[in-house]
Design an enzyme around this catalytic site. Structure first.
Site, PDB file in Angstrom:
ATOM      1  N   HIS A 111      -6.756  -4.574  22.247  1.00  0.00           N
ATOM      2  CA  HIS A 111      -7.033  -3.448  21.346  1.00  0.00           C
ATOM      3  C   HIS A 111      -6.574  -2.113  21.953  1.00  0.00           C
ATOM      4  N   LEU A 161      -9.271  -1.015   8.066  1.00  0.00           N
ATOM      5  CA  LEU A 161     -10.626  -0.509   8.319  1.00  0.00           C
ATOM      6  C   LEU A 161     -11.271   0.190   7.118  1.00  0.00           C
ATOM      7  N   SER A 177       6.949  -6.322  17.082  1.00  0.00           N
ATOM      8  CA  SER A 177       7.955  -6.658  16.060  1.00  0.00           C
ATOM      9  C   SER A 177       8.483  -5.383  15.393  1.00  0.00           C
ATOM     10  N   LYS A 178       7.619  -4.376  15.216  1.00  0.00           N
ATOM     11  CA  LYS A 178       8.096  -3.104  14.653  1.00  0.00           C
ATOM     12  C   LYS A 178       8.999  -2.391  15.659  1.00  0.00           C
ATOM     13  N   ILE A 187      13.424  -9.810   2.108  1.00  0.00           N
ATOM     14  CA  ILE A 187      14.456  -9.027   2.807  1.00  0.00           C
ATOM     15  C   ILE A 187      15.291  -9.905   3.739  1.00  0.00           C
ATOM     16  N   TYR A 192       2.351  -7.363  16.239  1.00  0.00           N
ATOM     17  CA  TYR A 192       2.765  -6.446  15.162  1.00  0.00           C
ATOM     18  C   TYR A 192       3.608  -5.301  15.721  1.00  0.00           C
ATOM     19  N   THR A 223       5.937   2.766  12.748  1.00  0.00           N
ATOM     20  CA  THR A 223       4.562   3.075  13.109  1.00  0.00           C
ATOM     21  C   THR A 223       4.476   3.737  14.483  1.00  0.00           C
ATOM     22  N   ASP A 224       3.388   4.476  14.712  1.00  0.00           N
ATOM     23  CA  ASP A 224       3.137   5.043  16.050  1.00  0.00           C
ATOM     24  C   ASP A 224       2.730   3.961  17.051  1.00  0.00           C
ATOM     25  N   GLU A 225       2.401   2.760  16.549  1.00  0.00           N
ATOM     26  CA  GLU A 225       1.881   1.724  17.453  1.00  0.00           C
ATOM     27  C   GLU A 225       2.942   1.226  18.428  1.00  0.00           C
ATOM     28  N   PHE A 260      10.093  -0.171   3.568  1.00  0.00           N
ATOM     29  CA  PHE A 260       8.668  -0.302   3.906  1.00  0.00           C
ATOM     30  C   PHE A 260       8.281  -1.746   4.207  1.00  0.00           C
ATOM     31  N   PRO A 280      -8.454  -8.583  20.699  1.00  0.00           N
ATOM     32  CA  PRO A 280      -7.713  -8.752  21.958  1.00  0.00           C
ATOM     33  C   PRO A 280      -6.589  -7.718  22.064  1.00  0.00           C
ATOM     34  N   PHE A 304       0.815  -1.216   0.000  1.00  0.00           N
ATOM     35  CA  PHE A 304       0.000   0.000   0.000  1.00  0.00           C
ATOM     36  C   PHE A 304       0.860   1.283   0.000  1.00  0.00           C
ATOM     37  N   THR A 324       9.698 -11.505   9.280  1.00  0.00           N
ATOM     38  CA  THR A 324       9.946 -10.381   8.362  1.00  0.00           C
ATOM     39  C   THR A 324      10.350  -9.110   9.113  1.00  0.00           C
TER      40      THR A 324
HETATM   41  P1  NAD Z   1       1.386  -3.602   3.276  1.00  0.00           P
HETATM   42  O1  NAD Z   1       1.095  -4.807   4.110  1.00  0.00           O
HETATM   43  O2  NAD Z   1       0.323  -3.035   2.418  1.00  0.00           O
HETATM   44  O3  NAD Z   1       2.648  -3.885   2.332  1.00  0.00           O
HETATM   45  C1  NAD Z   1       3.791  -4.556   2.777  1.00  0.00           C
HETATM   46  C2  NAD Z   1       4.630  -4.912   1.552  1.00  0.00           C
HETATM   47  O4  NAD Z   1       5.821  -5.568   2.025  1.00  0.00           O
HETATM   48  C3  NAD Z   1       3.931  -5.882   0.597  1.00  0.00           C
HETATM   49  O5  NAD Z   1       4.133  -5.469  -0.728  1.00  0.00           O
HETATM   50  C4  NAD Z   1       4.641  -7.208   0.867  1.00  0.00           C
HETATM   51  O6  NAD Z   1       4.667  -8.068  -0.271  1.00  0.00           O
HETATM   52  C5  NAD Z   1       6.038  -6.736   1.249  1.00  0.00           C
HETATM   53  N1  NAD Z   1       6.749  -7.721   2.087  1.00  0.00           N
HETATM   54  C6  NAD Z   1       6.264  -8.367   3.183  1.00  0.00           C
HETATM   55  N2  NAD Z   1       7.197  -9.193   3.667  1.00  0.00           N
HETATM   56  C7  NAD Z   1       8.307  -9.049   2.887  1.00  0.00           C
HETATM   57  C8  NAD Z   1       9.602  -9.620   2.900  1.00  0.00           C
HETATM   58  N3  NAD Z   1       9.948 -10.537   3.835  1.00  0.00           N
HETATM   59  N4  NAD Z   1      10.495  -9.230   1.966  1.00  0.00           N
HETATM   60  C9  NAD Z   1      10.161  -8.319   1.007  1.00  0.00           C
HETATM   61  N5  NAD Z   1       8.930  -7.761   0.945  1.00  0.00           N
HETATM   62  C10 NAD Z   1       8.017  -8.114   1.874  1.00  0.00           C
HETATM   63  O7  NAD Z   1       1.922  -2.520   4.326  1.00  0.00           O
HETATM   64  P2  NAD Z   1       1.764  -0.932   4.306  1.00  0.00           P
HETATM   65  O8  NAD Z   1       0.503  -0.574   4.966  1.00  0.00           O
HETATM   66  O9  NAD Z   1       2.077  -0.428   2.956  1.00  0.00           O
HETATM   67  O10 NAD Z   1       2.948  -0.530   5.312  1.00  0.00           O
HETATM   68  C11 NAD Z   1       4.272  -0.282   4.827  1.00  0.00           C
HETATM   69  C12 NAD Z   1       5.160   0.060   6.002  1.00  0.00           C
HETATM   70  O11 NAD Z   1       4.657   1.211   6.669  1.00  0.00           O
HETATM   71  C13 NAD Z   1       5.241  -1.047   7.063  1.00  0.00           C
HETATM   72  O12 NAD Z   1       6.565  -1.126   7.523  1.00  0.00           O
HETATM   73  C14 NAD Z   1       4.315  -0.563   8.157  1.00  0.00           C
HETATM   74  O13 NAD Z   1       4.729  -1.055   9.424  1.00  0.00           O
HETATM   75  C15 NAD Z   1       4.484   0.940   8.043  1.00  0.00           C
HETATM   76  N6  NAD Z   1       3.324   1.737   8.484  1.00  0.00           N
HETATM   77  C16 NAD Z   1       2.071   1.488   7.997  1.00  0.00           C
HETATM   78  C17 NAD Z   1       1.001   2.278   8.400  1.00  0.00           C
HETATM   79  C18 NAD Z   1      -0.392   2.057   7.854  1.00  0.00           C
HETATM   80  O14 NAD Z   1      -1.336   2.724   8.312  1.00  0.00           O
HETATM   81  N7  NAD Z   1      -0.611   1.191   6.882  1.00  0.00           N
HETATM   82  C19 NAD Z   1       1.204   3.330   9.309  1.00  0.00           C
HETATM   83  C20 NAD Z   1       2.508   3.550   9.782  1.00  0.00           C
HETATM   84  C21 NAD Z   1       3.552   2.768   9.370  1.00  0.00           C
HETATM   85  P1  TYD Z   2      -6.742  -1.164  11.212  1.00  0.00           P
HETATM   86  O1  TYD Z   2      -7.110  -0.551   9.908  1.00  0.00           O
HETATM   87  O2  TYD Z   2      -6.567  -2.647  11.289  1.00  0.00           O
HETATM   88  O3  TYD Z   2      -5.442  -0.397  11.728  1.00  0.00           O
HETATM   89  P2  TYD Z   2      -4.683  -0.459  13.181  1.00  0.00           P
HETATM   90  O4  TYD Z   2      -5.184  -1.623  13.947  1.00  0.00           O
HETATM   91  O5  TYD Z   2      -3.272  -0.635  12.749  1.00  0.00           O
HETATM   92  O6  TYD Z   2      -4.975   0.844  13.840  1.00  0.00           O
HETATM   93  O7  TYD Z   2      -7.845  -0.769  12.269  1.00  0.00           O
HETATM   94  C1  TYD Z   2      -8.147   0.591  12.546  1.00  0.00           C
HETATM   95  C2  TYD Z   2      -9.126   0.611  13.702  1.00  0.00           C
HETATM   96  O8  TYD Z   2     -10.369   0.060  13.262  1.00  0.00           O
HETATM   97  C3  TYD Z   2      -8.696  -0.245  14.872  1.00  0.00           C
HETATM   98  O9  TYD Z   2      -9.091   0.403  16.076  1.00  0.00           O
HETATM   99  C4  TYD Z   2      -9.463  -1.545  14.697  1.00  0.00           C
HETATM  100  C5  TYD Z   2     -10.752  -1.089  14.044  1.00  0.00           C
HETATM  101  N1  TYD Z   2     -11.391  -2.044  13.107  1.00  0.00           N
HETATM  102  C6  TYD Z   2     -12.760  -2.317  13.228  1.00  0.00           C
HETATM  103  O10 TYD Z   2     -13.464  -1.790  14.128  1.00  0.00           O
HETATM  104  N2  TYD Z   2     -13.325  -3.185  12.329  1.00  0.00           N
HETATM  105  C7  TYD Z   2     -12.600  -3.805  11.345  1.00  0.00           C
HETATM  106  O11 TYD Z   2     -13.160  -4.625  10.581  1.00  0.00           O
HETATM  107  C8  TYD Z   2     -11.205  -3.501  11.236  1.00  0.00           C
HETATM  108  C9  TYD Z   2     -10.337  -4.145  10.167  1.00  0.00           C
HETATM  109  C10 TYD Z   2     -10.634  -2.600  12.138  1.00  0.00           C
END
Ligand code: NAD
Ligand code: TYD
Length: 357
Positions: free
Chosen positions: A293, A198, A161-162, A58, A158, A132-134, A79, A291, A10, A98
């Site tokens: 949450h 979500l 691990s980050k 990776i 998750y 991530t902020d998590e 990423f 769980p 993404f 990973t």
């Molecule tokens: P995503 O799950 O959409 O994409 C992850 C990508 O990494 C995929 O293309 C997958 O094929 C690739 N990948 C997974 N394992 C791999 C491996 N072992 N080797 C090579 N490629 C691999 O994730 P995203 O939402 O695009 O998040 C990208 C990064 O940003 C992550 O590190 C995530 O922790 C961080 N992040 C995401 C969010 C969010 O809201 N989505 C917010 C803050 C930080």
């Molecule tokens: P998510 O998109 O999984 O991101 P994160 O857990 O990394 O914040 O979820 C965003 C929020 O939405 C989180 O509080 C969990 C909640 N959620 C639902 O209520 N229903 C759903 O089906 C999903 C996927 C998430």
């Protein structure tokens, strides 16, 4: 040339598309293509010689090192990760493999490559770790937002691990001098997000006439950021960030999950009214909570603004409209990612949450 990991996911795909739209510097895009990686996200780059896609893990340090030596990138933007909290609850092993071991192998490859550069190449090189902020855990309703000095307190496999990967990156700067940068960003939304998260999940289910699952009471708070703003922040940190520093990235936009879902329903009601004339809100279904949450995330992004001049360009109102429109305009993309593997995940995750599918 830059070396991007996870550029078929993404945020990574949005980053690569934005990067190549804004300049001429090429990208080696290294991605394992897990369930979350999708080459369709990169279709616009099919005939673009500046984009070199390589499928790989990776965790395979030799493969990464060979590519670094071949392409001589000036930076790595990392990423690649397992990124979904619910999946980490059902199967944490991939997250350890990973996010922790994979990042370790990538750092080792980066260190080997970087050590062999000349002095100017060494000084110019950057390893940008996207996190991530998590990692900071959860906030109470009146707590101040997370800053770069907030203590780490991850609560899910998750986020743990980050957090571990962030610590490894930090140690490679302090111990070996690798010029690392780390960003800790809040929840992203926008085009190409896999519909397990979500916002795209609600949009897909709403259109399919399925229940819109709200975990627990729906009052959990997230700080939403449009993905293009995250990409701009990453570019800015790569350009001007100080090696060894970390930067929080956020949207100044806290919302409860319920408010997010109501907003999505209201936009859909106006852009694509339901055939029966009712509101998509009628599809909302409260299901069992996640769980562990986390109740609230909020980011204090003032360091990035003060030191590097970054601020989000989109408000939630403008970003979410663009996002809904994008999903309405790309039904084929959504249908394609809702493949067999995805359908099996829906079975695992939602079957115990009150039979919501
Ligand atoms: P995503 O799950 O959409 O994409 C992850 C990508 O990494 C995929 O293309 C997958 O094929 C690739 N990948 C997974 N394992 C791999 C491996 N072992 N080797 C090579 N490629 C691999 O994730 P995203 O939402 O695009 O998040 C990208 C990064 O940003 C992550 O590190 C995530 O922790 C961080 N992040 C995401 C969010 C969010 O809201 N989505 C917010 C803050 C930080
Ligand atoms: P998510 O998109 O999984 O991101 P994160 O857990 O990394 O914040 O979820 C965003 C929020 O939405 C989180 O509080 C969990 C909640 N959620 C639902 O209520 N229903 C759903 O089906 C999903 C996927 C998430």
């Amino acid at each position: 040339m830059i070396f991007v990991t996870g550029g078929a996911g993404f945020i990574g795909a949005n980053f690569v598309l934005d990067w190549l739209a804004q300049g001429d510097e090429g990208v080696v895009n290294f991605d394992k293509l897990t369930y979350a990686g999708n080459v369709n996200n990169l279709a616009a780059l099919q005939d673009d010689p500046r984009h070199v896609f390589v499928r790989g893990d990776i965790g395979d340090g030799e493969h990464v090192l060979a590519l670094l030596r071949e392409h001589q990138p000036r930076a790595i933007v990392h990423f690649a990760a397992e990124s979904h909290v619910d999946r980490s609850i059902h199967g944490p092993a991939e997250f350890i493999a990973t996010n922790i071991n994979g990042t370790f192998a990538l750092l080792e490859a980066a260190r080997a490559y970087w050590s062999a550069l000349d002095a100017a190449g060494k000084a110019a090189f950057r390893f940008l770790h996207v996190s991530t902020d998590e990692v900071y855990g959860t906030l109470g309703p009146d707590d101040a937002p997370f800053t770069e000095t907030t203590a780490y307190a991850p609560n899910s496999p998750y986020s743990a691990s980050k957090a571990a990967s962030d610590h490894l990156v930090r140690s490679y700067h302090h111990t070996y001098g690798l010029p690392t940068l780390t960003t800790n960003c809040s929840n992203n939304y926008g085009p190409y997000q896999f519909p397990e998260k979500l916002i795209p999940l609600i949009l897909a289910n709403a259109q399919a006439g399925k229940p819109l699952p709200i975990y627990g009471d729906g009052r959990q708070v997230r700080d939403w950021l449009y993905v293009a703003d995250h990409c701009a922040a990453a570019r800015r940190v790569l350009d001007a960030g100080v090696p060894g520093e970390t930067y929080n990235v956020g949207g100044w936009n806290e919302m409860t999950n319920l408010d997010v879902v109501h907003t999505l329903c209201d936009i859909l009601d106006s852009l694509q009214p339901k055939a029966d004339g009712g509101s998509y809100r009628s599809q909302i279904a409260y299901v069992q909570d996640r769980p562990g949450h986390d109740r609230r995330y909020a980011i204090d992004a003032r360091k990035l603004e003060r030191e590097l001049g970054w601020r989000p360009a989109e408000t939630f109102e403008t970003g979410i409209r663009k996002t809904v429109q994008w999903y309405l305009d790309h039904p084929d993309w959504v249908a394609d990612v809702q493949s067999g593997a995805y359908a099996r995940w829906v079975e695992t995750n939602y079957v115990h949450r009150g039979d919501v599918r």
